[in-house]
Design an enzyme around this catalytic site. Structure first.
Site: not given
Ligand code: GLN
Length: 192
Positions: A47-49, A139-140, A177, A105, A175, A78
């Site tokens: 997600g987005e930490s 993903i990112r 999952e 990150r 990921h 992630c």
């Molecule tokens: N870029 C996100 C972060 O810095 C992590 C991306 C992800 O969980 N797919 O939190």
């Protein structure tokens, strides 16, 4: 059947719940410190930490999560990996210090925002699960820039660790999952 919490404040927790079911565990959504009671383990999803941190602080869950991690296995993917690290850069932010790793990150940059890679896991991963390459969706994603002496690398991509464990904890920068391959979740369940 093992009861495994999935931190459900933000991110792709529903996909993890389905993956845990495929691997043979009972997923439980965890949103408060009280939800952590009587879980056998916990998944911190992608997600987005930064957002997750904000919500964790608001729920006063940082300390309870660190406590939980001292007793029970946690699997971070992630953003979850970023939260479990002992050092975070680009930019620096608070973390749980559950794994002796340093992560940068969004380290693959804009060009490789997201990609599907096929990676050959270490033989130890294969003997503990089943042989065969892993489909890894990034993903990112962060890059694990340093692993401490107690950390074991179970898979790499382009020379960087992407699946690592330290004692009871497991971390993936990709990921698992989001694929049908249940081996990474099975590996985690074997730690419970
Ligand atoms: N870029 C996100 C972060 O810095 C992590 C991306 C992800 O969980 N797919 O939190």
């Amino acid at each position: 059947m093992k009861k495994v919490g999935v931190l459900a404040l933000q991110g792709d927790f529903e996909a993890h719940a389905r993956a845990l079911e495929r691997a043979g565990a009972q997923p439980v959504e965890a949103r408060t410190a009280a939800d952590l009671d009587d879980l056998d383990g916990l998944v911190i999803p992608g997600g987005e930490s930064t957002t997750m941190l904000k919500l964790l602080n608001r729920e006063n869950m940082i300390e309870p999560l660190a406590q939980f991690g001292s007793r029970r296995p946690i699997f971070g993917t992630c953003a979850g990996a970023i939260l479990m690290a002992s050092e975070v850069t680009s930019p620096a932010q608070q973390s749980l210090h559950l794994m002796d790793i340093a992560v940068e990150r969004n380290a693959y940059g804009r060009q490789i925002d997201s990609r599907v890679a096929h990676i050959s896991p270490e033989s130890e991963f294969e003997t503990r699960t089943h042989p065969g390459e892993l489909e890894a969706i990034f993903i990112r994603a962060p890059i694990i820039q340093r692993v401490g002496p107690g950390v074991r690398v179970l898979a790499t991509y382009q020379g960087d660790p992407v699946l690592v464990e330290q004692g009871q904890h497991l971390v993936a920068t990709f990921h698992p999952e989001l694929t049908q391959d249940a081996r990474v979740h099975e590996l985690f369940l074997a730690k419970l």
